[in-house]
Design a protein around this motif. Structure first.
Motif, PDB file in Angstrom:
ATOM      1  N   LEU A  63     -88.009  37.699 -13.984  1.00  0.00           N
ATOM      2  CA  LEU A  63     -87.416  36.373 -13.812  1.00  0.00           C
ATOM      3  C   LEU A  63     -87.543  35.899 -12.363  1.00  0.00           C
ATOM      4  CD1 LEU A  63     -84.212  36.717 -16.014  1.00  0.00           C
ATOM      5  CD2 LEU A  63     -86.181  35.245 -16.470  1.00  0.00           C
ATOM      6  N   LEU A  64     -87.321  36.810 -11.416  1.00  0.00           N
ATOM      7  CA  LEU A  64     -87.414  36.437 -10.006  1.00  0.00           C
ATOM      8  C   LEU A  64     -88.840  36.035  -9.638  1.00  0.00           C
ATOM      9  CD1 LEU A  64     -85.163  39.175  -8.323  1.00  0.00           C
ATOM     10  CD2 LEU A  64     -84.613  36.767  -8.720  1.00  0.00           C
ATOM     11  N   SER A  65     -89.804  36.869 -10.013  1.00  0.00           N
ATOM     12  CA  SER A  65     -91.203  36.558  -9.697  1.00  0.00           C
ATOM     13  C   SER A  65     -91.674  35.327 -10.462  1.00  0.00           C
ATOM     14  CB  SER A  65     -92.097  37.756 -10.014  1.00  0.00           C
ATOM     15  OG  SER A  65     -91.973  38.130 -11.384  1.00  0.00           O
ATOM     16  N   GLY A  66     -91.259  35.207 -11.711  1.00  0.00           N
ATOM     17  CA  GLY A  66     -91.641  34.045 -12.509  1.00  0.00           C
ATOM     18  C   GLY A  66     -91.081  32.759 -11.943  1.00  0.00           C
ATOM     19  N   ALA A  67     -89.840  32.822 -11.434  1.00  0.00           N
ATOM     20  CA  ALA A  67     -89.207  31.637 -10.845  1.00  0.00           C
ATOM     21  C   ALA A  67     -89.956  31.188  -9.593  1.00  0.00           C
ATOM     22  CB  ALA A  67     -87.745  31.938 -10.509  1.00  0.00           C
ATOM     23  N   VAL A  68     -90.373  32.148  -8.768  1.00  0.00           N
ATOM     24  CA  VAL A  68     -91.117  31.815  -7.548  1.00  0.00           C
ATOM     25  C   VAL A  68     -92.439  31.135  -7.906  1.00  0.00           C
ATOM     26  CG1 VAL A  68     -92.329  32.761  -5.555  1.00  0.00           C
ATOM     27  CG2 VAL A  68     -90.059  33.634  -6.159  1.00  0.00           C
ATOM     28  N   VAL A  69     -93.152  31.719  -8.859  1.00  0.00           N
ATOM     29  CA  VAL A  69     -94.433  31.141  -9.287  1.00  0.00           C
ATOM     30  C   VAL A  69     -94.215  29.747  -9.880  1.00  0.00           C
ATOM     31  CG1 VAL A  69     -96.380  31.374 -10.874  1.00  0.00           C
ATOM     32  CG2 VAL A  69     -95.488  33.381  -9.684  1.00  0.00           C
ATOM     33  N   GLY A  70     -93.191  29.626 -10.731  1.00  0.00           N
ATOM     34  CA  GLY A  70     -92.911  28.347 -11.378  1.00  0.00           C
ATOM     35  C   GLY A  70     -92.556  27.251 -10.389  1.00  0.00           C
ATOM     36  N   GLU A  71     -91.774  27.598  -9.360  1.00  0.00           N
ATOM     37  CA  GLU A  71     -91.400  26.617  -8.348  1.00  0.00           C
ATOM     38  C   GLU A  71     -92.601  26.220  -7.497  1.00  0.00           C
ATOM     39  OE1 GLU A  71     -88.763  24.910  -7.895  1.00  0.00           O
ATOM     40  OE2 GLU A  71     -87.443  25.877  -9.360  1.00  0.00           O
ATOM     41  N   LEU A  72     -93.457  27.204  -7.176  1.00  0.00           N
ATOM     42  CA  LEU A  72     -94.661  26.899  -6.402  1.00  0.00           C
ATOM     43  C   LEU A  72     -95.589  25.958  -7.168  1.00  0.00           C
ATOM     44  CD1 LEU A  72     -95.521  30.394  -4.848  1.00  0.00           C
ATOM     45  CD2 LEU A  72     -94.755  28.352  -3.623  1.00  0.00           C
ATOM     46  N   LEU A  73     -95.717  26.192  -8.474  1.00  0.00           N
ATOM     47  CA  LEU A  73     -96.604  25.373  -9.307  1.00  0.00           C
ATOM     48  C   LEU A  73     -95.933  24.094  -9.803  1.00  0.00           C
ATOM     49  CD1 LEU A  73     -98.295  28.178 -11.469  1.00  0.00           C
ATOM     50  CD2 LEU A  73     -99.192  27.056  -9.426  1.00  0.00           C
ATOM     51  N   ARG A  74     -94.596  24.016  -9.624  1.00  0.00           N
ATOM     52  CA  ARG A  74     -93.829  22.839 -10.088  1.00  0.00           C
ATOM     53  C   ARG A  74     -94.099  22.544 -11.569  1.00  0.00           C
ATOM     54  NH1 ARG A  74     -92.075  19.404  -5.642  1.00  0.00           N
ATOM     55  NH2 ARG A  74     -92.641  20.412  -3.675  1.00  0.00           N
ATOM     56  N   ILE A  75     -93.971  23.580 -12.369  1.00  0.00           N
ATOM     57  CA  ILE A  75     -94.272  23.473 -13.796  1.00  0.00           C
ATOM     58  C   ILE A  75     -93.343  22.479 -14.492  1.00  0.00           C
ATOM     59  CG2 ILE A  75     -94.324  24.739 -15.986  1.00  0.00           C
ATOM     60  CD1 ILE A  75     -95.200  27.196 -14.405  1.00  0.00           C
ATOM     61  N   LYS A 208     -74.933  21.138 -22.272  1.00  0.00           N
ATOM     62  CA  LYS A 208     -74.636  20.396 -21.044  1.00  0.00           C
ATOM     63  C   LYS A 208     -73.672  21.152 -20.140  1.00  0.00           C
ATOM     64  CE  LYS A 208     -75.575  15.938 -23.213  1.00  0.00           C
ATOM     65  NZ  LYS A 208     -75.080  14.579 -23.548  1.00  0.00           N
ATOM     66  N   ILE A 209     -73.755  22.479 -20.184  1.00  0.00           N
ATOM     67  CA  ILE A 209     -72.932  23.304 -19.304  1.00  0.00           C
ATOM     68  C   ILE A 209     -73.555  23.338 -17.913  1.00  0.00           C
ATOM     69  CG2 ILE A 209     -72.118  25.669 -18.884  1.00  0.00           C
ATOM     70  CD1 ILE A 209     -71.955  26.019 -21.911  1.00  0.00           C
ATOM     71  N   THR A 210     -74.873  23.324 -17.864  1.00  0.00           N
ATOM     72  CA  THR A 210     -75.599  23.327 -16.598  1.00  0.00           C
ATOM     73  C   THR A 210     -76.953  22.699 -16.830  1.00  0.00           C
ATOM     74  OG1 THR A 210     -76.358  24.720 -14.767  1.00  0.00           O
ATOM     75  CG2 THR A 210     -76.619  25.602 -16.996  1.00  0.00           C
ATOM     76  N   LYS A 211     -77.767  22.620 -15.787  1.00  0.00           N
ATOM     77  CA  LYS A 211     -79.118  22.089 -15.906  1.00  0.00           C
ATOM     78  C   LYS A 211     -80.073  23.066 -15.244  1.00  0.00           C
ATOM     79  CE  LYS A 211     -82.509  19.319 -16.767  1.00  0.00           C
ATOM     80  NZ  LYS A 211     -83.040  19.248 -18.148  1.00  0.00           N
ATOM     81  N   ILE A 212     -80.709  23.894 -16.045  1.00  0.00           N
ATOM     82  CA  ILE A 212     -81.635  24.912 -15.559  1.00  0.00           C
ATOM     83  C   ILE A 212     -83.065  24.404 -15.723  1.00  0.00           C
ATOM     84  CG2 ILE A 212     -82.476  27.275 -15.889  1.00  0.00           C
ATOM     85  CD1 ILE A 212     -79.697  27.965 -16.990  1.00  0.00           C
ATOM     86  N   ARG A 213     -83.873  24.553 -14.687  1.00  0.00           N
ATOM     87  CA  ARG A 213     -85.287  24.141 -14.761  1.00  0.00           C
ATOM     88  C   ARG A 213     -86.061  25.228 -15.514  1.00  0.00           C
ATOM     89  NH1 ARG A 213     -83.886  22.539  -9.550  1.00  0.00           N
ATOM     90  NH2 ARG A 213     -84.809  24.422  -8.609  1.00  0.00           N
ATOM     91  N   ILE A 214     -85.988  25.173 -16.808  1.00  0.00           N
ATOM     92  CA  ILE A 214     -86.558  26.229 -17.649  1.00  0.00           C
ATOM     93  C   ILE A 214     -88.070  26.320 -17.491  1.00  0.00           C
ATOM     94  CG2 ILE A 214     -86.804  27.056 -20.022  1.00  0.00           C
ATOM     95  CD1 ILE A 214     -84.212  25.480 -20.640  1.00  0.00           C
ATOM     96  N   GLY A 215     -88.714  25.170 -17.341  1.00  0.00           N
ATOM     97  CA  GLY A 215     -90.166  25.175 -17.189  1.00  0.00           C
ATOM     98  C   GLY A 215     -90.626  26.034 -16.028  1.00  0.00           C
ATOM     99  N   ASN A 216     -89.849  26.040 -14.945  1.00  0.00           N
ATOM    100  CA  ASN A 216     -90.227  26.814 -13.768  1.00  0.00           C
ATOM    101  C   ASN A 216     -89.956  28.303 -13.936  1.00  0.00           C
ATOM    102  OD1 ASN A 216     -91.064  24.511 -12.496  1.00  0.00           O
ATOM    103  ND2 ASN A 216     -89.239  24.270 -11.247  1.00  0.00           N
ATOM    104  N   LEU A 217     -89.322  28.676 -15.036  1.00  0.00           N
ATOM    105  CA  LEU A 217     -89.102  30.092 -15.328  1.00  0.00           C
ATOM    106  C   LEU A 217     -90.133  30.644 -16.321  1.00  0.00           C
ATOM    107  CD1 LEU A 217     -85.188  30.160 -15.666  1.00  0.00           C
ATOM    108  CD2 LEU A 217     -86.550  31.198 -13.834  1.00  0.00           C
ATOM    109  N   LEU A 218     -90.953  29.774 -16.863  1.00  0.00           N
ATOM    110  CA  LEU A 218     -91.918  30.192 -17.879  1.00  0.00           C
ATOM    111  C   LEU A 218     -92.903  31.275 -17.407  1.00  0.00           C
ATOM    112  CD1 LEU A 218     -92.816  26.842 -19.693  1.00  0.00           C
ATOM    113  CD2 LEU A 218     -91.451  28.743 -20.553  1.00  0.00           C
TER     114      LEU A 218
END
Length: 234
Positions: A63-75, A208-218
């Protein structure tokens, strides 16, 4: 044919989505309550999947590595732009964001999970499509309900679904030449666990408990395979 189960799965989603379009005029309060019910069910599905992990550290690192990659790519941004572009092609689509939300949400629900992976592997290795056909029935009903609240974007999920499951099925026809069964079972468990956490994230967004950028975790779905393989070498 290795792709039979995947094609049936996609067809049932299309049917469910088209039927769902006829129920879009349901009063908003009904939609909201139905969405909350779906969100709770999705949360349970994700929780059950997440418990499949045998090594929580693998899930965490993935999840940590995937999140970094996802944020860099702005998925997430790319998916939203794609959904907005698709939404502009439909005259009756007044909310392009919902098209994007429907596409992302349905894609994750339909593509991630044990049934998608195991079903595609069964189709490729044994030519047994029963798991994917069963999954298709469930997905079709889910698509119907999701379309009433999230709109036409749900039907677009068949594109990544056919590519994803189809690729696994085709790969599975040759998989025993490269990957030992024990390693394959471990990968399936960890991918399912990571996918389960993403499904939980979907549920939290739906409620609607939170707003998680799920795409960036893919990307974590890919990094978990790499990390698990490296872990087995150690």
């Amino acid at each position: 044919m290795a792709l039979t189960g995947t094609l049936i799965n996609g067809l049932l989603i299309v049917i469910g989505s088209l039927l769902g379009l006829f129920f879009t005029r349901i009063p908003e309060r009904y939609k909201e309550t139905v969405m909350h019910g779906i969100g709770l069910a999705v949360f349970l599905i994700g929780l059950q999947m997440a418990m499949k992990s045998g090594e929580i550290i693998i899930v965490l690192l993935s999840l940590l590595s995937g999140a970094v990659v996802g944020e860099l790519l702005r998925i997430e941004e790319a998916l939203n732009r794609f959904g907005t572009w698709i939404g502009s092609k439909f005259r009756n689509s007044n909310d392009n964001i919902s098209v994007s939300q429907g596409f992302v949400t349905a894609t994750l629900i339909f593509c991630i999970g044990a049934m998608a992976i195991i079903g595609a592997l069964d189709s490729g290795i044994r030519g047994d499509h029963s798991v994917l056909i069963t999954k298709g029935v469930i997905d079709g009903f889910t698509a119907l309900v999701l379309t009433t609240t999230l709109g036409i974007g749900v039907i677009l999920s068949i594109i990544p679904l056919i590519i994803y499951q189809g690729a696994i099925a085709l790969f599975a026809t040759q998989i025993d030449r490269w990957i030992p069964e024990t390693l394959l079972n471990g990968i399936i468990n960890e991918v399912t666990a990571v996918g389960g956490l993403l499904i939980i994230a979907i549920a939290l967004n739906m409620l609607k408990i939170t707003k998680i950028r799920i795409g960036n975790l893919l990307p974590s779905i890919i990094t978990v395979v790499i990390i698990y393989y490296l872990y087995t070498l150690l």
